[in-house]
Design a protein around this motif. Structure first.
Motif, PDB file in Angstrom:
ATOM      1  N   PHE A   1       0.802  -1.312  -0.071  1.00  0.00           N
ATOM      2  CA  PHE A   1       0.008  -0.216  -0.176  1.00  0.00           C
ATOM      3  C   PHE A   1       0.876   1.304  -0.093  1.00  0.00           C
ATOM      4  O   PHE A   1       1.713   1.500   1.062  1.00  0.00           O
ATOM      5  CB  PHE A   1      -1.059  -0.041   1.242  1.00  0.00           C
ATOM      6  N   ILE A   2       0.778   1.996  -1.036  1.00  0.00           N
ATOM      7  CA  ILE A   2       1.740   3.116  -1.060  1.00  0.00           C
ATOM      8  C   ILE A   2       0.833   4.383  -0.658  1.00  0.00           C
ATOM      9  O   ILE A   2      -0.319   4.680  -1.175  1.00  0.00           O
ATOM     10  CB  ILE A   2       2.084   3.683  -2.680  1.00  0.00           C
ATOM     11  N   ASP A   3       1.357   5.174   0.500  1.00  0.00           N
ATOM     12  CA  ASP A   3       0.635   6.231   0.744  1.00  0.00           C
ATOM     13  C   ASP A   3       1.951   7.232   1.416  1.00  0.00           C
ATOM     14  O   ASP A   3       2.155   7.276   2.770  1.00  0.00           O
ATOM     15  CB  ASP A   3      -0.381   5.952   1.836  1.00  0.00           C
ATOM     16  N   THR A   4       2.560   8.087   0.641  1.00  0.00           N
ATOM     17  CA  THR A   4       3.770   8.776   1.183  1.00  0.00           C
ATOM     18  C   THR A   4       4.139  10.058   0.531  1.00  0.00           C
ATOM     19  O   THR A   4       3.909  10.012  -0.971  1.00  0.00           O
ATOM     20  CB  THR A   4       5.129   7.943   1.180  1.00  0.00           C
ATOM     21  N   PRO A   5       4.394  11.149   1.098  1.00  0.00           N
ATOM     22  CA  PRO A   5       4.699  12.402   0.305  1.00  0.00           C
ATOM     23  C   PRO A   5       6.132  12.414  -0.247  1.00  0.00           C
ATOM     24  O   PRO A   5       6.590  13.328  -0.900  1.00  0.00           O
ATOM     25  CB  PRO A   5       4.698  13.363   1.516  1.00  0.00           C
ATOM     26  N   GLY A   6       6.898  11.081   0.244  1.00  0.00           N
ATOM     27  CA  GLY A   6       8.134  10.912  -0.426  1.00  0.00           C
ATOM     28  C   GLY A   6       9.093  10.255   0.762  1.00  0.00           C
ATOM     29  O   GLY A   6       8.843  10.070   1.812  1.00  0.00           O
ATOM     30  N   ALA A   7      10.153   9.707   0.297  1.00  0.00           N
ATOM     31  CA  ALA A   7      11.047   9.048   1.074  1.00  0.00           C
ATOM     32  C   ALA A   7      11.616  10.277   2.192  1.00  0.00           C
ATOM     33  O   ALA A   7      11.821  11.309   1.773  1.00  0.00           O
ATOM     34  CB  ALA A   7      12.245   8.422   0.437  1.00  0.00           C
TER      35      ALA A   7
ATOM     36  N   GLU B   1       3.303  20.937  -4.939  1.00  0.00           N
ATOM     37  CA  GLU B   1       3.852  22.112  -4.414  1.00  0.00           C
ATOM     38  C   GLU B   1       5.400  22.281  -4.421  1.00  0.00           C
ATOM     39  O   GLU B   1       5.850  23.343  -4.830  1.00  0.00           O
ATOM     40  CB  GLU B   1       3.612  22.119  -2.734  1.00  0.00           C
ATOM     41  N   ASN B   2       6.228  21.100  -4.558  1.00  0.00           N
ATOM     42  CA  ASN B   2       7.404  21.248  -4.808  1.00  0.00           C
ATOM     43  C   ASN B   2       7.852  21.419  -6.270  1.00  0.00           C
ATOM     44  O   ASN B   2       8.749  22.212  -6.369  1.00  0.00           O
ATOM     45  CB  ASN B   2       8.012  19.808  -4.397  1.00  0.00           C
ATOM     46  N   CYS B   3       6.953  20.844  -7.081  1.00  0.00           N
ATOM     47  CA  CYS B   3       7.157  21.310  -8.426  1.00  0.00           C
ATOM     48  C   CYS B   3       6.964  22.720  -8.759  1.00  0.00           C
ATOM     49  O   CYS B   3       7.798  23.291  -9.439  1.00  0.00           O
ATOM     50  CB  CYS B   3       6.222  20.574  -9.497  1.00  0.00           C
ATOM     51  N   SER B   4       5.956  23.416  -8.049  1.00  0.00           N
ATOM     52  CA  SER B   4       5.492  24.724  -8.150  1.00  0.00           C
ATOM     53  C   SER B   4       6.847  25.637  -7.516  1.00  0.00           C
ATOM     54  O   SER B   4       7.357  26.585  -8.055  1.00  0.00           O
ATOM     55  CB  SER B   4       4.408  25.149  -7.422  1.00  0.00           C
ATOM     56  N   SER B   5       7.463  25.249  -6.702  1.00  0.00           N
ATOM     57  CA  SER B   5       8.515  25.950  -5.656  1.00  0.00           C
ATOM     58  C   SER B   5       9.894  25.941  -6.773  1.00  0.00           C
ATOM     59  O   SER B   5      10.672  26.770  -6.770  1.00  0.00           O
ATOM     60  CB  SER B   5       8.758  25.350  -4.484  1.00  0.00           C
ATOM     61  N   ILE B   6       9.876  24.797  -7.442  1.00  0.00           N
ATOM     62  CA  ILE B   6      11.146  24.617  -8.093  1.00  0.00           C
ATOM     63  C   ILE B   6      10.972  25.571  -9.533  1.00  0.00           C
ATOM     64  O   ILE B   6      11.793  26.303 -10.011  1.00  0.00           O
ATOM     65  CB  ILE B   6      11.360  23.063  -8.725  1.00  0.00           C
ATOM     66  N   LEU B   7       9.749  25.539 -10.269  1.00  0.00           N
ATOM     67  CA  LEU B   7       9.625  26.232 -11.649  1.00  0.00           C
ATOM     68  C   LEU B   7       9.240  27.606 -11.437  1.00  0.00           C
ATOM     69  O   LEU B   7       9.590  28.479 -12.179  1.00  0.00           O
ATOM     70  CB  LEU B   7       8.447  25.526 -12.092  1.00  0.00           C
TER      71      LEU B   7
ATOM     72  N   TRP C   1       4.859  28.425  -4.209  1.00  0.00           N
ATOM     73  CA  TRP C   1       3.777  27.244  -4.112  1.00  0.00           C
ATOM     74  C   TRP C   1       2.651  27.886  -4.759  1.00  0.00           C
ATOM     75  O   TRP C   1       1.668  27.218  -4.526  1.00  0.00           O
ATOM     76  CB  TRP C   1       3.471  27.063  -2.562  1.00  0.00           C
ATOM     77  N   ASP C   2       2.401  29.163  -5.083  1.00  0.00           N
ATOM     78  CA  ASP C   2       1.403  29.683  -5.399  1.00  0.00           C
ATOM     79  C   ASP C   2       0.600  29.048  -6.896  1.00  0.00           C
ATOM     80  O   ASP C   2      -0.448  29.131  -7.272  1.00  0.00           O
ATOM     81  CB  ASP C   2       1.389  31.124  -5.942  1.00  0.00           C
ATOM     82  N   HIS C   3       1.761  28.268  -7.641  1.00  0.00           N
ATOM     83  CA  HIS C   3       1.166  27.641  -8.817  1.00  0.00           C
ATOM     84  C   HIS C   3       1.012  26.290  -8.909  1.00  0.00           C
ATOM     85  O   HIS C   3       1.017  25.399  -9.756  1.00  0.00           O
ATOM     86  CB  HIS C   3       2.145  27.989  -9.895  1.00  0.00           C
ATOM     87  N   LYS C   4       0.721  25.786  -7.677  1.00  0.00           N
ATOM     88  CA  LYS C   4       0.481  24.389  -7.111  1.00  0.00           C
ATOM     89  C   LYS C   4      -0.731  23.757  -8.175  1.00  0.00           C
ATOM     90  O   LYS C   4      -0.516  22.493  -8.467  1.00  0.00           O
ATOM     91  CB  LYS C   4       0.419  24.044  -5.624  1.00  0.00           C
TER      92      LYS C   4
ATOM     93  N   GLN D   1      -1.423  24.515 -11.219  1.00  0.00           N
ATOM     94  CA  GLN D   1      -1.258  24.554 -12.293  1.00  0.00           C
ATOM     95  C   GLN D   1      -0.231  23.272 -12.544  1.00  0.00           C
ATOM     96  O   GLN D   1      -0.149  22.675 -13.650  1.00  0.00           O
ATOM     97  CB  GLN D   1      -0.293  25.914 -12.863  1.00  0.00           C
ATOM     98  N   ALA D   2       0.595  23.276 -11.601  1.00  0.00           N
ATOM     99  CA  ALA D   2       1.743  22.137 -11.545  1.00  0.00           C
ATOM    100  C   ALA D   2       1.095  20.660 -11.535  1.00  0.00           C
ATOM    101  O   ALA D   2       1.340  19.946 -12.144  1.00  0.00           O
ATOM    102  CB  ALA D   2       2.699  22.096 -10.227  1.00  0.00           C
ATOM    103  N   ALA D   3      -0.137  20.546 -10.752  1.00  0.00           N
ATOM    104  CA  ALA D   3      -0.804  19.331 -10.563  1.00  0.00           C
ATOM    105  C   ALA D   3      -1.491  18.967 -11.914  1.00  0.00           C
ATOM    106  O   ALA D   3      -1.219  17.567 -12.428  1.00  0.00           O
ATOM    107  CB  ALA D   3      -1.993  19.510  -9.584  1.00  0.00           C
ATOM    108  N   GLU D   4      -1.886  19.732 -12.819  1.00  0.00           N
ATOM    109  CA  GLU D   4      -2.495  19.768 -14.018  1.00  0.00           C
ATOM    110  C   GLU D   4      -1.306  19.245 -14.886  1.00  0.00           C
ATOM    111  O   GLU D   4      -1.513  18.180 -15.819  1.00  0.00           O
ATOM    112  CB  GLU D   4      -3.140  20.661 -14.591  1.00  0.00           C
ATOM    113  N   ALA D   5      -0.089  19.764 -14.796  1.00  0.00           N
ATOM    114  CA  ALA D   5       0.866  19.570 -15.885  1.00  0.00           C
ATOM    115  C   ALA D   5       1.557  18.188 -15.405  1.00  0.00           C
ATOM    116  O   ALA D   5       2.084  17.429 -16.366  1.00  0.00           O
ATOM    117  CB  ALA D   5       1.789  20.660 -15.793  1.00  0.00           C
ATOM    118  N   LEU D   6       1.542  17.721 -14.171  1.00  0.00           N
ATOM    119  CA  LEU D   6       2.352  16.524 -13.960  1.00  0.00           C
ATOM    120  C   LEU D   6       1.495  15.349 -14.200  1.00  0.00           C
ATOM    121  O   LEU D   6       2.339  14.363 -14.225  1.00  0.00           O
ATOM    122  CB  LEU D   6       2.373  16.671 -12.184  1.00  0.00           C
ATOM    123  N   LYS D   7       0.288  15.358 -14.766  1.00  0.00           N
ATOM    124  CA  LYS D   7      -0.637  13.988 -15.179  1.00  0.00           C
ATOM    125  C   LYS D   7      -0.586  13.358 -13.952  1.00  0.00           C
ATOM    126  O   LYS D   7       0.003  12.089 -14.360  1.00  0.00           O
ATOM    127  CB  LYS D   7      -0.095  13.549 -16.416  1.00  0.00           C
ATOM    128  N   LEU D   8      -0.929  13.535 -12.788  1.00  0.00           N
ATOM    129  CA  LEU D   8      -0.865  12.632 -11.605  1.00  0.00           C
ATOM    130  C   LEU D   8      -1.956  11.874 -11.084  1.00  0.00           C
ATOM    131  O   LEU D   8      -1.664  11.165 -10.111  1.00  0.00           O
ATOM    132  CB  LEU D   8      -0.151  13.516 -10.657  1.00  0.00           C
TER     133      LEU D   8
END
Length: 317
Positions: free
Chosen positions: A156-162, A227-233, A237-240, A242-249
């Motif tokens: 069961f996967i449920d993590t914000p990351g390692a 959020e992390n994608c938005s902070s990098i690009l 975090w204001d574009h989270k 937009q990032a969620a749509e672009a990531l196809k997640l």
């Protein structure tokens, strides 16, 4: 019951319905018709909202504080048969990664997953579901034990990351995840993977290689969080959204991209809105998936798994 921002119309109607019903109980006024009208409106509003969720809204649902976590599913599906196993036999027992033996129906499984906390104290205890290297090594130890005794594996996967801390890197976080990925590709028992909430980065991949990989309808699976994608690009975090749509997640995106095999439908409103229904659905899906895989020989399992992952990302020009 906690409501997310986009669920405000549902919250308003639910409060109206509760007040109307309370008036009927406390007085002689017949409010049956009014309650029925509000109930009908509430049902149609729910359908309309949950039918048109954006990627970011699904991310929010995957993080809902009332959403079932790994141990909730294990306790509901396995009952008293679950025996938790601890430690990586090297450093420590990582509380963010849980695992053990349990029965689903008449079949024994080795069940492994990331576990988040329910409040501030347990979230700290579970490190917010972010496993250290010893967590991934514990998971691998359990999977190799399952292989030895011919027991199928469910993760069961449920993590914000390692966990990204310095001490985790010092103890070999990257190597531990990479080792798990290569070892899972050649496990000689069926491996069933379910993304039940957040599936972020290598933290998810460390227990995410399987013969059947599935996602709950309102879970997400990506190389990075919005959020992390938005902070990098965008350095913010204001574009989270937009990032969620672009990531196809989302599960739908992952299915289209052939990253997963199937989507598990959730009750209307998310897994937390009707836990019992979600537990029953997931139990049925795991049993059916095992039925499909149990007659394959170890060689066939490994070959099909290797072929599946080797073909990902391949396209003809």
């Amino acid at each position: 019951m906690e409501y997310l921002e986009f669920e405000a119309p549902i919250k308003e109607l639910q409060e109206q319905y509760n007040k109307a019903c309370a008036i009927g109980v406390d007085s002689d006024v017949d409010v049956t018709q009014t309650c029925k009208q509000i109930e009908k409106k509430l049902a149609s509003t729910k359908k309309e909202i949950y039918k048109n969720l954006t990627a970011w809204q699904r991310v929010q649902l995957s993080r809902h504080p009332n959403r079932p976590y790994t141990l909730d599913y294990i306790k509901a599906i396995c009952g008293e048969t679950f025996l938790e196993l601890h430690g990586d036999r090297n450093v420590a027992d990582d509380k963010a990664m849980v695992g053990g033996l349990g029965k689903i129906g008449e079949q024994s499984f080795m069940i492994i997953g990331q576990q988040k906390g329910y409040n501030t104290k347990t979230r700290q205890y579970r490190n917010f579901g972010m496993a250290n290297p010893e967590g991934y090594r514990k998971a691998l130890r359990l999977m190799k034990s399952a292989e030895k005794f011919d027991v199928p594996v469910v993760t069961f996967i449920d993590t914000p990351g390692a966990y990204p801390g310095l001490e985790a890197e010092e103890r070999g976080q990257g190597e531990a995840i990479a080792r798990n990925i290569i070892e899972m590709t050649r496990l000689k028992v069926p491996v069933i993977v379910v993304v039940i909430g957040e599936g972020a980065s290598g933290g998810a991949l460390g227990i995410g290689v399987g013969d059947k990989v599935m996602m709950l309808e309102n879970s997400w699976y990506s190389v990075i969080s919005p959020e992390n994608c938005s902070s990098i690009l965008w350095r913010s975090w204001d574009h989270k959204e937009q990032a969620a749509e672009a990531l196809k997640l989302t599960a739908t995106d992952a299915k289209k991209l052939k990253v997963i095999d199937s989507i598990i439908k959730e009750p209307l409103g998310g897994a937390h809105s009707n836990r019992e229904e979600m537990f029953t659905t997931l139990k049925k899906v795991i049993i059916e998936s095992h039925e499909e895989l149990k007659n394959l020989s170890p060689k066939e399992l490994v070959e099909k798994r290797m072929e599946k992952y080797s073909s990902m990302g391949v396209f003809k020009g």
